[in-house]
Enzyme design. Sequence first.
Site, PDB file in Angstrom:
ATOM      1  N   GLU A  56       0.823  -1.214   0.000  1.00 52.77           N
ATOM      2  CA  GLU A  56       0.000   0.000   0.000  1.00 52.77           C
ATOM      3  C   GLU A  56       0.854   1.260   0.000  1.00 52.77           C
ATOM      4  OE1 GLU A  56      -3.497  -1.831   2.855  1.00 52.77           O
ATOM      5  OE2 GLU A  56      -1.633  -1.123   3.740  1.00 52.77           O
ATOM      6  N   THR A  84       5.433  -9.540   9.107  1.00 52.77           N
ATOM      7  CA  THR A  84       4.123  -9.285   8.502  1.00 52.77           C
ATOM      8  C   THR A  84       4.085  -7.897   7.858  1.00 52.77           C
ATOM      9  OG1 THR A  84       3.037 -10.717  10.110  1.00 52.77           O
ATOM     10  CG2 THR A  84       1.646  -9.111   8.993  1.00 52.77           C
ATOM     11  N   GLN A 140       3.584  -5.968  16.985  1.00 52.69           N
ATOM     12  CA  GLN A 140       3.059  -4.701  17.515  1.00 52.69           C
ATOM     13  C   GLN A 140       2.933  -4.712  19.040  1.00 52.69           C
ATOM     14  OE1 GLN A 140       2.732  -2.421  15.109  1.00 52.69           O
ATOM     15  NE2 GLN A 140       3.112  -4.043  13.615  1.00 52.69           N
ATOM     16  N   ASP A 161      -2.129 -15.637  22.749  1.00 53.07           N
ATOM     17  CA  ASP A 161      -1.753 -15.784  21.345  1.00 53.07           C
ATOM     18  C   ASP A 161      -1.810 -17.265  21.030  1.00 53.07           C
ATOM     19  OD1 ASP A 161      -0.025 -16.090  18.899  1.00 53.07           O
ATOM     20  OD2 ASP A 161       0.275 -13.947  19.195  1.00 53.07           O
ATOM     21  N   GLY A 225      -6.018  -5.094  14.422  1.00 50.78           N
ATOM     22  CA  GLY A 225      -5.594  -6.131  13.467  1.00 50.78           C
ATOM     23  C   GLY A 225      -6.418  -6.219  12.188  1.00 50.78           C
ATOM     24  N   GLY A 226      -7.686  -5.822  12.242  1.00 50.66           N
ATOM     25  CA  GLY A 226      -8.521  -5.869  11.038  1.00 50.66           C
ATOM     26  C   GLY A 226      -8.275  -4.606  10.236  1.00 50.66           C
ATOM     27  N   ASP A 227      -7.460  -4.712   9.186  1.00 47.44           N
ATOM     28  CA  ASP A 227      -7.050  -3.482   8.499  1.00 47.44           C
ATOM     29  C   ASP A 227      -6.942  -3.670   6.981  1.00 47.44           C
ATOM     30  OD1 ASP A 227      -4.844  -5.122   8.477  1.00 47.44           O
ATOM     31  OD2 ASP A 227      -3.431  -3.634   9.231  1.00 47.44           O
ATOM     32  N   LYS A 231     -10.356  -8.865   5.952  1.00 52.97           N
ATOM     33  CA  LYS A 231      -9.526  -9.207   7.126  1.00 52.97           C
ATOM     34  C   LYS A 231     -10.088  -8.475   8.339  1.00 52.97           C
ATOM     35  CE  LYS A 231      -4.588  -8.719   8.454  1.00 52.97           C
ATOM     36  NZ  LYS A 231      -4.125  -7.352   8.690  1.00 52.97           N
ATOM     37  N   SER A 292      -9.349   0.571  14.344  1.00 55.68           N
ATOM     38  CA  SER A 292      -8.140   1.178  13.774  1.00 55.68           C
ATOM     39  C   SER A 292      -7.660   0.430  12.534  1.00 55.68           C
ATOM     40  CB  SER A 292      -7.038   1.164  14.836  1.00 55.68           C
ATOM     41  OG  SER A 292      -5.788   1.437  14.250  1.00 55.68           O
ATOM     42  N   VAL A 293      -7.352   1.191  11.485  1.00 57.16           N
ATOM     43  CA  VAL A 293      -6.739   0.574  10.307  1.00 57.16           C
ATOM     44  C   VAL A 293      -5.375   1.198  10.000  1.00 57.16           C
ATOM     45  CG1 VAL A 293      -8.918  -0.153   9.246  1.00 57.16           C
ATOM     46  CG2 VAL A 293      -8.010   2.118   8.724  1.00 57.16           C
TER      47      VAL A 293
END
Length: 342
Positions: A56, A84, A140, A161, A225-227, A231, A292-293
């Site tokens: 991106e 990642t 993160q 986790d 995490g969903g960004d 996802k 948050s993205v």
Amino acid sequence: MTRFVDVGDMVRWLAGRGTEQVIAEMIGYLEADFRRWEQFDKCPRVASHTPFGVIELMPTSDQENYGFKYVNGHPSNPSRGFQTVTAFGVLADVHNGYPTFLAEMTVLTALRTAATSAMVARRLARPDSRVMAMIGTGTQSEFQALAFRAALGISQLQVWDTDPAAVAKFLRNVEPLGFTVTVAGSAAEAVQGADVITTCTADKAQATILTADLVAPGVHLNAIGGDCPGKTELDAAILLRGDVFVEFTPQTRIEGEIQQMPADYPVTEFWEVLVGSKPGRTSAEQITVFDSVGFAIEDFSALRYVRDAVQGTDFFEEIDLVASPEDPKDLFGLVAAFTPAA
Ligand code: NAD
């Protein structure tokens, strides 16, 4: 010449200044830029998707400086020995378009993501918040932990986790820093009694890390995490139980948890809370969700902060990034100087 902060400089500067201190100072830059939100050029980031992940570009400008970040997101990377998320970013002077500052942003993205989460939580979490659950202890996670201690004084963590090695790494890194960490056996166990829940998992899928029954009244949910399109981390029912706060609505509708909701699902942009034009938390029982993205203005603030902070230090070098012929029309002259005559 362009100032350049490479990974070595960034890490040495960070170690000297202190990660928690840097995050606290960065929050100041973020707040200053979020307060002047309307001055910025804004657009959803430009994404190139492949089956492997996404690459991106994230541009913005305040009419004085232009900035962009190059960033990737490849959830399967760690299993192949790669990270990642990696990134670098640039600031340029809009008066002549020349790049003035270039920096690694893999470390800086973790810092700015954590600083943004903490800035938002400072306004939306209950002020008496003491315990944070963290689902996902990857790259993160330590930065998030430090940011929440810097901004909210939270030092009690409950973590989960699916990868035991990621948990062991997290413990190794944060326990010497004075955190009290409880390792949970599931997400459900981790969130019990938590005031704040941070979800920072990576899966290129619509995952359900948390269901609505696990989110207690009064919790602030920091969902980072969903960004990406396709996802997400949260059960959509969580969004219905809480109030959703976002960075830049047009981008979050494409990439955030709210991609699961109708296109007109009501959300509040966080800058509106900061300037006082929209309410943030309105009761101790309210569930607040930061969907948050990651938005370009946050990278712009982070770059601006590091550019200013390394001024007068030796944590950067000057690099010859822009060809500068003496006669601006004679670019070929630079080549001709090295070209043997026929
Ligand atoms: P990472 O791959 O280093 O860590 C993710 C962790 O999540 C891994 O340890 C993995 O084992 C764990 N995990 C995956 N599925 C899980 C599940 N169901 N339950 C519990 N744990 C699970 O990734 P990272 O760099 O830490 O990034 C985390 C996420 O945050 C990524 O999705 C990334 O794209 C996103 N991110 C968002 C922002 C933002 O601004 N919102 C910024 C950076 C990264």
